[in-house]
Design a protein around this motif. Sequence first.
Motif, short mmCIF file in Angstrom:
data_model
loop_
_atom_site.label_atom_id
_atom_site.label_comp_id
_atom_site.label_asym_id
_atom_site.label_seq_id
_atom_site.Cartn_x
_atom_site.Cartn_y
_atom_site.Cartn_z
N TYR A 169 6.88 -4.84 -10.20
CA TYR A 169 6.10 -4.92 -11.33
C TYR A 169 6.50 -4.24 -12.37
CZ TYR A 169 2.92 -6.15 -7.55
OH TYR A 169 2.37 -6.74 -6.32
N GLY A 170 7.96 -4.12 -12.47
CA GLY A 170 8.42 -3.52 -13.73
C GLY A 170 9.93 -3.94 -13.86
N LEU A 198 0.84 -1.37 0.02
CA LEU A 198 -0.01 0.06 0.11
C LEU A 198 0.96 1.35 0.10
CD1 LEU A 198 -3.08 -0.88 2.76
CD2 LEU A 198 -2.76 -1.32 0.06
N ASP A 199 2.26 1.12 -0.22
CA ASP A 199 3.08 2.16 0.00
C ASP A 199 3.87 2.12 -1.28
OD1 ASP A 199 3.98 4.65 1.22
OD2 ASP A 199 5.73 3.47 2.13
N ALA A 200 3.24 1.69 -2.22
CA ALA A 200 4.29 1.50 -3.63
C ALA A 200 4.38 3.02 -3.87
CB ALA A 200 3.43 0.90 -4.70
N PRO A 201 5.64 3.21 -4.73
CA PRO A 201 6.83 2.23 -4.68
C PRO A 201 7.85 2.10 -3.76
CG PRO A 201 7.60 4.54 -5.56
CD PRO A 201 6.05 4.59 -4.97
N ASN A 202 7.39 2.48 -2.66
CA ASN A 202 8.37 2.37 -1.20
C ASN A 202 7.97 1.11 -0.73
OD1 ASN A 202 9.47 5.15 -1.75
ND2 ASN A 202 7.60 5.79 -0.85
N TYR A 203 8.26 -0.42 -1.39
CA TYR A 203 7.76 -1.45 -0.97
C TYR A 203 8.68 -1.73 0.61
CZ TYR A 203 5.55 -1.83 -5.16
OH TYR A 203 4.59 -1.74 -6.42
N VAL A 258 12.02 -6.95 -2.74
CA VAL A 258 10.92 -6.26 -2.29
C VAL A 258 9.80 -6.83 -2.76
CG1 VAL A 258 12.21 -4.29 -2.70
CG2 VAL A 258 10.99 -5.01 -4.68
N ASN A 259 8.69 -6.31 -1.78
CA ASN A 259 7.40 -6.77 -2.09
C ASN A 259 6.83 -8.03 -1.87
OD1 ASN A 259 4.50 -6.51 -2.47
ND2 ASN A 259 4.90 -6.03 -4.57
N TYR A 282 9.28 -15.86 -11.76
CA TYR A 282 8.25 -14.94 -11.94
C TYR A 282 6.89 -15.61 -11.70
CZ TYR A 282 12.02 -13.56 -15.17
OH TYR A 282 13.08 -13.25 -15.60
N PRO A 283 6.97 -16.19 -10.12
CA PRO A 283 5.83 -16.73 -9.92
C PRO A 283 5.02 -15.94 -9.11
CG PRO A 283 7.50 -17.03 -8.01
CD PRO A 283 8.01 -16.53 -9.35
#
Length: 239
Positions: A194-195, A147-152, A174-175, A218-219
């Motif tokens: 996601y990038g 919920l704090d993306a991009p600061n995962y 991350v994430n 990439y699971p």
Amino acid sequence: TGLFVLNEGLFQQNYASMHFREESTGLVTSEIFKAINERGIGDTGNDMIVYGSKIYWVVNVSGQVEVFNKSTARSIAQIPLHTSGNSKQPRSIVANGASVWVSSFDGTVVEIDTNSLSIISELQVGKNPEGIAVLNDHLFVANSGGLDAPNYDSTISVIDLNTNNLTETVVVRVNPSKVIASDNSIFCISNGNYGSIPSLLQKINPITFTVEEELEIYPSDMKRKFLLLKNSTMKEMIY
């Protein structure tokens, strides 16, 4: 005997539901919880476990754990998970001994006694914890920071269940979102950003609390039954 199906429902639309498929006949009963209890379950069902004679359903936006009898589908309790009147946004659930543990997006993990169905402890972990698993009397909590993306966030909090203290923090990609215990190891999926940073499967040693193997496949999800082979590398275990 049969299969319970959790239907999450669209976010903030308040129509999570449960279907049931009877094993012997294949008959599917839609909205079985609503039919028996004459009410809905709530807004956004995120996770469900069968434990003992009960089923525990995590309802995210409604901020509660619905507990019902697995034989009758009749509600036993609704356990509210709120802070200052707002949903803690519970996310995932795991059972251990006489307790179930629930992670919530507000950065906490709560312990619920399976007999009294009351909250008996609450611990602060990382940002927006999601996946949760138990191994060797330790609770592993994946802190996504989603919920704090991009600061995962990029950590897994480890809680000693003998003392209920946060004792270790494992740094991962991350994430991190999913964790399971299998073959005396903890497996974690990190979603990346996601990038430029892809998702990753990581194997964590539960003794040293370090990442000992990584596999960039990439699971997005995993189930315990696929991770039961002994004395194998992660590449051999994925199929």
